[in-house]
Write an enzyme that holds these catalytic residues in place. Structure first.
Site, PDB file in Angstrom:
ATOM      1  N   ASP A  53      25.980  49.284  38.204  1.00  0.00           N
ATOM      2  CA  ASP A  53      27.256  49.907  38.552  1.00  0.00           C
ATOM      3  C   ASP A  53      27.877  49.168  39.756  1.00  0.00           C
ATOM      4  O   ASP A  53      27.230  49.036  40.805  1.00  0.00           O
ATOM      5  CB  ASP A  53      27.060  51.380  38.939  1.00  0.00           C
ATOM      6  CG  ASP A  53      26.653  52.248  37.743  1.00  0.00           C
ATOM      7  OD1 ASP A  53      26.635  51.725  36.600  1.00  0.00           O
ATOM      8  OD2 ASP A  53      26.358  53.438  37.969  1.00  0.00           O
ATOM      9  N   GLY A  63      25.665  64.505  35.488  1.00  0.00           N
ATOM     10  CA  GLY A  63      25.248  64.952  34.151  1.00  0.00           C
ATOM     11  C   GLY A  63      23.933  64.316  33.731  1.00  0.00           C
ATOM     12  O   GLY A  63      23.101  64.950  33.079  1.00  0.00           O
ATOM     13  N   ASP A  64      23.735  63.068  34.129  1.00  0.00           N
ATOM     14  CA  ASP A  64      22.473  62.388  33.814  1.00  0.00           C
ATOM     15  C   ASP A  64      21.319  63.030  34.576  1.00  0.00           C
ATOM     16  O   ASP A  64      20.208  63.186  34.043  1.00  0.00           O
ATOM     17  CB  ASP A  64      22.557  60.902  34.187  1.00  0.00           C
ATOM     18  CG  ASP A  64      23.638  60.182  33.416  1.00  0.00           C
ATOM     19  OD1 ASP A  64      23.926  60.604  32.274  1.00  0.00           O
ATOM     20  OD2 ASP A  64      24.201  59.220  33.961  1.00  0.00           O
TER      21      ASP A  64
HETATM   22  O1  RIB Z   1      26.805  58.693  33.702  1.00  0.00           O
HETATM   23  C1  RIB Z   1      27.012  57.794  34.774  1.00  0.00           C
HETATM   24  C2  RIB Z   1      26.856  56.384  34.305  1.00  0.00           C
HETATM   25  O2  RIB Z   1      27.866  56.109  33.380  1.00  0.00           O
HETATM   26  C3  RIB Z   1      27.021  55.361  35.386  1.00  0.00           C
HETATM   27  O3  RIB Z   1      25.809  55.060  36.043  1.00  0.00           O
HETATM   28  C4  RIB Z   1      27.623  54.190  34.674  1.00  0.00           C
HETATM   29  O4  RIB Z   1      26.714  53.173  34.440  1.00  0.00           O
HETATM   30  C5  RIB Z   1      28.157  54.750  33.369  1.00  0.00           C
HETATM   31  O5  RIB Z   1      27.514  54.239  32.320  1.00  0.00           O
END
Ligand code: RIB
Length: 304
Positions: free
Chosen positions: A14, A252-253
């Site tokens: 990122d 969310g991740d």
């Molecule tokens: O969900 C966040 C992610 O979405 C970021 O880390 C970026 O890489 C995008 O894929």
């Protein structure tokens, strides 16, 4: 044998810039900072899971370049097993260009690169065992997610889909999904609703429509408002935890990875959602996605 979390998904570097406000189309503005921070939905979810102490495998693709090296090092720091992260010789590692404003709100443009290079067949089925949690998102080709979920079903594993980015959501995946973790846009798409749900009735209708497919357990993440839970017809909710957000990227991740880890650890559905909700509230107080995932102790401290 202990259940593990197997994440099938993307790894991105990122490129994060912090700005006072997002630029308008056609406008040039200056940023306050620029940083390269490990991310990608797959790597982020694996980091969240491993940070909670779950045995975590990541199945993915990076390029044979410096960003690929850095992402593998990041995974190893988090004790993520990367035996099934393959290096693609002719494509760059995925990159995401992330703009974050002073409210912590982001906009993201992703260049998929190696994340799109899987060929026709998902070939890592031997990694999946009975009782495992198979967690996938949509920054990799949909047919790979479908094949991974088919293998998981055959082996008695649980499939968890986080259909993000929503633009790539193939609704047939719902027939292979045990648990859906969606935001309001993704839930609206899953339900084929004309607009995104906004009232309690809208949400209930969307959950019922999505559950018309095989997927009978749905968590809708609502940002600072917490989450809605639909568990085979039973509805409940978990309130949000108010914090000062620095960067919501990867929240969310964080939720999805923490949730999968809690289920692998034997937590019940609602307890896992509560834990994941608290973890996500911590992650948004830190800049960046991958490295912002909280430890098990940090989440425990908010529970006890
Ligand atoms: O969900 C966040 C992610 O979405 C970021 O880390 C970026 O890489 C995008 O894929």
């Amino acid at each position: 044998m202990m259940s593990k979390v197997v994440v099938v998904g993307s790894l991105n570097m990122d490129i994060v810039i912090q700005v006072e406000r997002h630029p308008h189309v056609g406008e040039t503005i200056f940023s306050q900072s620029v940083s390269s921070i490990p991310g990608g939905k797959g790597a982020n979810q694996a980091a969240a899971s491993a940070s909670q102490g779950a045995a975590t495998h990541l199945i993915g693709r990076v390029g044979a370049d410096d960003f690929g090296d850095a992402l593998l090092q990041f995974c190893h720091r988090f004790c993520i097993n990367t035996d099934a992260v393959k290096r693609v010789p002719n494509l760059p590692t995925g990159q995401a260009f992330v703009t974050v404003d002073v409210e912590g709100v982001n906009s993201v443009v992703v260049h998929g690169g190696a994340n799109q290079s899987w060929g026709a067949t998902f070939s890592d089925t031997e990694l999946i065992g009975p009782g495992d949690m198979i967690l996938a998102q949509l920054e990799i080709p949909t047919h790979i997610v479908a094949q991974a979920f088919e293998a998981a079903k055959t082996k008695g594993a649980t499939t968890i889909l986080n259909p993000s980015p929503v633009a790539f959501f193939d609704l047939d995946l719902l027939d292979l999904t045990d648990i859906l973790i969606a935001n309001e846009h993704e839930l609206g798409t899953a339900a084929q609703a004309k607009s995104q749900p906004s009232s309690a009735d809208d949400y209930a209708a969307a959950e019922a429509a999505a559950a018309g497919r095989a997927c009978k357990r749905i968590i809708t993440t609502l940002g600072e408002l917490g989450v809605r839970i639909y568990d085979r017809g039973e509805r409940s909710s978990v309130p949000g935890r108010r914090v000062q957000a620095v960067d919501t990227t990867g929240a969310g991740d964080c939720f999805a990875g923490t949730f999968a880890a809690a289920l692998a650890d034997g937590a019940d559905f609602v307890a896992a959602a509560k834990r994941a909700n608290l973890a996500a509230s911590i992650s948004v107080t830190r800049l960046g996605a991958g490295p912002s995932m909280p430890t098990r102790d940090e989440v425990d401290a908010l529970i006890n």
